[in-house]
Design an enzyme around this catalytic site. Structure first.
Site, PDB file in Angstrom:
ATOM      1  N   SER A 144      43.379  42.158  38.953  1.00  0.00           N
ATOM      2  CA  SER A 144      42.774  43.239  38.186  1.00  0.00           C
ATOM      3  C   SER A 144      43.082  43.113  36.698  1.00  0.00           C
ATOM      4  O   SER A 144      42.693  42.140  36.062  1.00  0.00           O
ATOM      5  CB  SER A 144      43.228  44.590  38.756  1.00  0.00           C
ATOM      6  OG  SER A 144      42.484  45.637  38.212  1.00  0.00           O
ATOM      7  N   ASP A 289      37.413  46.249  33.100  1.00  0.00           N
ATOM      8  CA  ASP A 289      38.617  45.431  33.164  1.00  0.00           C
ATOM      9  C   ASP A 289      38.207  44.075  33.750  1.00  0.00           C
ATOM     10  O   ASP A 289      37.041  43.867  34.101  1.00  0.00           O
ATOM     11  CB  ASP A 289      39.706  46.135  33.964  1.00  0.00           C
ATOM     12  CG  ASP A 289      39.365  46.312  35.430  1.00  0.00           C
ATOM     13  OD1 ASP A 289      38.164  46.281  35.774  1.00  0.00           O
ATOM     14  OD2 ASP A 289      40.279  46.477  36.250  1.00  0.00           O
ATOM     15  N   ASP A 291      38.287  42.416  36.527  1.00  0.00           N
ATOM     16  CA  ASP A 291      37.575  42.274  37.805  1.00  0.00           C
ATOM     17  C   ASP A 291      36.483  43.321  37.965  1.00  0.00           C
ATOM     18  O   ASP A 291      35.854  43.413  39.017  1.00  0.00           O
ATOM     19  CB  ASP A 291      38.531  42.288  38.988  1.00  0.00           C
ATOM     20  CG  ASP A 291      39.178  43.654  39.225  1.00  0.00           C
ATOM     21  OD1 ASP A 291      39.435  44.359  38.227  1.00  0.00           O
ATOM     22  OD2 ASP A 291      39.453  44.001  40.387  1.00  0.00           O
ATOM     23  N   ASP A 293      36.279  46.509  38.347  1.00  0.00           N
ATOM     24  CA  ASP A 293      36.283  47.692  39.206  1.00  0.00           C
ATOM     25  C   ASP A 293      36.608  48.956  38.420  1.00  0.00           C
ATOM     26  O   ASP A 293      36.462  50.064  38.930  1.00  0.00           O
ATOM     27  CB  ASP A 293      37.214  47.528  40.407  1.00  0.00           C
ATOM     28  CG  ASP A 293      38.682  47.372  40.043  1.00  0.00           C
ATOM     29  OD1 ASP A 293      38.996  47.153  38.860  1.00  0.00           O
ATOM     30  OD2 ASP A 293      39.529  47.445  40.962  1.00  0.00           O
TER      31      ASP A 293
END
Length: 537
Positions: A144, A289, A291, A293
């Site tokens: 992440s 961010d 990734d 999500d």
């Protein structure tokens, strides 16, 4: 087996020449302290899966640890279903593709039908793929918004939400029983997916906005992550003008060279986006961010720009979803603003609080909308029961365009909510430590000798979340009630060596909004000072 023998045993089963060489060099040099640090404990598999720094040994993310995790997860699925299946996705961090391929190979050899996504893609695509493909589980290789040296391993079950207890401990026990990695069977007969699954995700997201204005000038940064191509395509197909993408952060780059931490909440991370917004006179700034999500939102405030907090975006999206008549439960984590509860109540909708972590929000059966203050939003539970920064950004653009057509802005609408429900201002005292004993001592103080007042406000209640709170499962945290003025929740971070204290104060808007904001800001700063002093931080 002594320390050096354990290291040699690890080397003998490690399929990665880089980490074999790293550990062998330490053994040859007799660097027992460095070896001990890598072998003193093991990365724990929990509800957040695995996450840690890349490197050799059980206290690092590497191919041995990932292979053991894949083996344990496969056993868990095989114990519960005769023909289980899994979809595996990955981001652009170092070794993400390798960890994903190892997972597909090992699970396939064990009898789990594995589907491997074709390229680095956003985490929401993986979460969507689980139900789209009818899989039993999903794995996303990502850390992440962690620093560049980290990687991680998220696990989802068939409902497309992340695992919660007792699944985490059940899987962890099976991981501990894994055989030597060099003795694990592998197979390359897994399904190599093409672009069709990501296309289906894009189609689902594009269907979310209604008819309405599309005139909005937006700056976007993926923060060197994997969100750009998916979001740009979603925005194009939904009929919005092309995004102004921050050039120096546009390409996936596991080194994240322009930021200290690839997290939109961190100081400096949004500087390039704010600069570009001024240059193009943008109406709004949006960010993912790495990734994708999570999503962050910035707004024009007079002649300047500023970032909204996660709670402010959460309240605005809730208002938008309530306005569209989305039926079901509106949910937020316990550390998020209580404003959502007042909004839901006023609209006649159910409201629920959950423990921290989107995995808990995703378990609400009739979820209409959910958010957590750390920039996570679920605006389309039918797409995935997890936070999704792509679909959230699309609805933010729709909301901002609609307000712009009315001669208004996100700030104007937020002020409307504050006038109706009170100014809910949030802040955070976050302390990063090297010695975890500091966090344990602070939590002990909160439980045994909590402050009786903060910033001149009486602490009216002390709730130990480890005992359960309002029907929630036990967790490590303490809630300090401040009567009608607000509350504070202190908890150790689940992914970083941090103590986090989430502060909320509620100020009635009796005069101007500026007066209320000034009062709230001053109160939060005084609470931070007093709380840090009380906890010895």
């Amino acid at each position: 087996m002594d320390l050096l023998d354990r290291a040699r045993d690890w080397i003998s089963q490690d399929p990665d020449p880089a980490t074999r060489d790293e550990l062998q060099a330490l053994v040859d040099a007799g660097e027992t302290e460095a070896i001990e640090e890598r072998f003193s404990e093991r990365l724990q598999f929990g509800t957040a899966g695995l996450r840690g720094a890349l490197g050799a040994g059980p206290n690092r993310m590497n191919r041995v640890i990932v292979a053991q995790a894949a083996w344990g997860l496969a056993q868990y699925l095989l114990e519960r279903e005769s023909s289980p299946s899994v979809v595996v996705g990955f981001d652009a961090r170092y070794n993400s593709d390798v960890f994903a391929r190892d997972t597909a190979e090992i699970m396939t050899a064990l009898g789990v039908h594995a589907h491997l996504l074709p390229e680095p893609l956003p985490t929401p695509v993986t979460a969507f793929s689980i139900r789209h493909l009818g899989c039993t589980a999903g794995v996303m290789v990502t850390a992440s918004h962690n620093p560049p040296q980290d990687n991680g391993y998220k696990v989802y079950l068939a409902d497309s939400s992340q695992i919660v207890p007792p699944a985490d401990s059940d899987i962890s026990a099976l991981i501990d029983a894994a055989p030597r990695v060099d003795e694990m069977a592998r197979s390359d007969e897994y399904t190599r997916l093409g672009p069709e699954v990501a296309e289906a995700y894009v189609d689902a997201v594009v269907a979310l906005p209604g008819d309405g204005p599309r005139d909005i000038t937006a700056v976007y940064t993926p923060l060197h992550g994997v969100g750009r191509d998916t979001l740009v395509e979603v925005v194009r197909r939904a009929g919005f003008p092309p995004l102004h993408v921050v050039r120096d952060q546009a390409e996936p780059d596991p080194d994240f060279p322009t930021v200290a931490f690839p997290n939109p909440e961190e100081p400096g991370a949004m500087d390039l986006a704010l600069k570009l917004a001024s240059e193009v006179q943008a109406d709004i700034i949006v960010a993912n961010d790495p990734d994708a999500d999570r999503c962050a939102v910035g707004v024009r405030d007079g002649e300047a720009y500023r970032m909204l907090t996660g709670d402010q975006v959460g309240s605005l999206l809730a208002d938008f979803m309530l306005g569209r008549g989305a039926a079901g439960t509106y949910a937020a984590s316990i550390v998020s603003s209580d404003l959502l509860g007042r909004q839901a109540e006023a609209a006649g909708r159910a409201w629920a609080q959950t423990l921290t972590g989107f995995k808990w929000i995703g378990k609400i059966d009739d979820l209409a909308y959910g958010y957590e203050e750390a920039l996570g939003y679920c605006v389309a539970p039918d797409i995935a029961r997890d936070k999704d920064g792509v679909s959230a950004i699309l609805l933010v653009l729709e909301m901002a365009a609609k307000l712009k057509a009315e001669g208004r802005s996100l700030i104007n609408r937020l002020d409307d909510l504050y006038r109706e429900h009170g100014l809910h201002a949030t802040g955070q005292l976050s302390v990063r430590v090297e010695d975890l004993a500091i966090i344990r001592d602070a939590m002990s103080t909160l439980r045994t000798a909590p402050p009786t007042s903060l910033a001149g406000i009486d602490v009216t209640s002390v709730d130990d979340l480890a005992d359960g709170y309002r029907g929630l499962p036990p967790t490590d945290g303490v809630r300090l009630g401040l009567g009608d003025t607000g509350r504070i929740i202190c908890r150790p971070s689940g992914t970083e060596p941090k103590l986090k204290c989430y502060i909320e104060v509620v100020i009635p808007v009796r005069e101007s909004m500026e007066v209320a904001r000034s009062e709230a800001s001053g109160t939060i700063e005084r609470i931070k000072t007093d709380l840090a002093s009380a906890l010895g931080l």
